[in-house]
Design a protein around this motif. Sequence first.
Motif, PDB file in Angstrom:
ATOM      1  N   GLY A 188       0.885  -1.151   0.127  1.00  0.00           N
ATOM      2  CA  GLY A 188      -0.266   0.110  -0.031  1.00  0.00           C
ATOM      3  C   GLY A 188       0.824   1.301  -0.054  1.00  0.00           C
ATOM      4  O   GLY A 188       0.233   2.355  -0.377  1.00  0.00           O
ATOM      5  N   LEU A 189       2.255   1.217   0.341  1.00  0.00           N
ATOM      6  CA  LEU A 189       3.165   2.366   0.116  1.00  0.00           C
ATOM      7  C   LEU A 189       3.954   2.239  -0.771  1.00  0.00           C
ATOM      8  O   LEU A 189       4.369   3.210  -1.494  1.00  0.00           O
ATOM      9  N   ASP A 247      10.851   7.031  -1.015  1.00  0.00           N
ATOM     10  CA  ASP A 247       9.762   6.707  -0.170  1.00  0.00           C
ATOM     11  C   ASP A 247      10.255   5.750   0.818  1.00  0.00           C
ATOM     12  O   ASP A 247      10.032   5.885   1.819  1.00  0.00           O
ATOM     13  N   LEU A 248      11.171   4.845   0.479  1.00  0.00           N
ATOM     14  CA  LEU A 248      11.780   3.779   1.290  1.00  0.00           C
ATOM     15  C   LEU A 248      12.499   4.694   2.466  1.00  0.00           C
ATOM     16  O   LEU A 248      12.687   4.208   3.525  1.00  0.00           O
ATOM     17  N   GLY A 249      13.289   5.533   1.971  1.00  0.00           N
ATOM     18  CA  GLY A 249      14.146   6.254   2.985  1.00  0.00           C
ATOM     19  C   GLY A 249      13.272   7.067   3.781  1.00  0.00           C
ATOM     20  O   GLY A 249      13.906   7.530   4.907  1.00  0.00           O
ATOM     21  N   GLY A 277      18.043   0.516   8.461  1.00  0.00           N
ATOM     22  CA  GLY A 277      19.666   0.812   8.214  1.00  0.00           C
ATOM     23  C   GLY A 277      19.635   2.516   7.685  1.00  0.00           C
ATOM     24  O   GLY A 277      18.765   3.270   7.997  1.00  0.00           O
ATOM     25  N   HIS A 278      20.490   2.694   6.865  1.00  0.00           N
ATOM     26  CA  HIS A 278      20.735   4.137   6.688  1.00  0.00           C
ATOM     27  C   HIS A 278      19.999   4.601   5.287  1.00  0.00           C
ATOM     28  O   HIS A 278      19.548   3.786   4.438  1.00  0.00           O
ATOM     29  N   PRO A 279      19.290   5.963   5.484  1.00  0.00           N
ATOM     30  CA  PRO A 279      18.341   6.177   4.395  1.00  0.00           C
ATOM     31  C   PRO A 279      18.880   6.208   2.966  1.00  0.00           C
ATOM     32  O   PRO A 279      18.059   6.505   2.075  1.00  0.00           O
ATOM     33  N   PHE A 280      20.206   6.379   2.672  1.00  0.00           N
ATOM     34  CA  PHE A 280      20.722   6.364   1.437  1.00  0.00           C
ATOM     35  C   PHE A 280      21.303   5.234   0.795  1.00  0.00           C
ATOM     36  O   PHE A 280      21.628   5.164  -0.073  1.00  0.00           O
TER      37      PHE A 280
END
Length: 294
Positions: free
Chosen positions: A54-55, A108-110, A207-210
């Motif tokens: 849904g995301l 969006d995942l970040g 983990g890390h956003p990047f």
Amino acid sequence: MDLSALEPLDGGWSGQTFLAEVAGERSVVRVYPPGTREDRGAEIDAAVLRLVRGLVPVPEVLEVRPARPELDQPGLLVTAYVEGVRGDLLSPGRLAQVAPALGALAADLGAMPMPRPGPFVDAELRLGRFGVDGLPAYVEQRLPELGHLSPDEVDGLREVALEAQTLLDTVTRTCLVHSDLNPKNLLVDPDTLRLVAVLDWEFAHAGHPFTDLGNMLRFERDEAYTQAVLAAYAERRGTPPEEALALARAADLWALVDLATRRAASPVAARADRLLRGVARARDAAAPELAAPR
């Protein structure tokens, strides 16, 4: 389930994903041999798919069968079959048209927050510990498996790892990470080029956003494609493209080191090893990979 009646699906290196058909309905069966993530792999992957559904576009979970190591039975995850073409099978021109959607996906995942870094350890998505504090320490831990690097390459890798960790420390958030986010694991509609499914969440963690942006741009040096991804990322998250790219290259060093220790396992790992050596020689996380041996 009779696994001998299943048709192997192309695209992965594990050989554990199959196409099934019952009463005209197709589904995808992923097999988790005993010992896969302490025999909880199927349950963890199902929980991650339910978390993000849904995301971001992911297949629907139809059935989960936990592994039974005492009976030598593998875990199974059955998901709905999604029609589409893998991103790595698109022509460069058509893949470039998908680039804005890929940048938005990584953004969006970040933005999906997690309380702290760590691997998922059960179906409740509780977090374990990675057991290493920072990229420089991780490099030192894996150096015995990187004996093919020259002394100069080792020194260069240490230097780049320290610089990368300093940059990564400027971002203090933790998020959901797919950790294998590249065109091979993305399905798109062949007519509209709309992203229809993100596949293979077996390496997902907090983990890390990047990290995912770094994976997506790992081997990409095409300026138009890269800039389209970064522009979409900036539109979602507000991070300037040059800053996002530097953070992405830094975050991806973790994966490059890991893949380089398994350089004989797959073509992707071999390319990652050549890229890591190029980075180490140039002492620059943005350096290109070395030429493949003839």
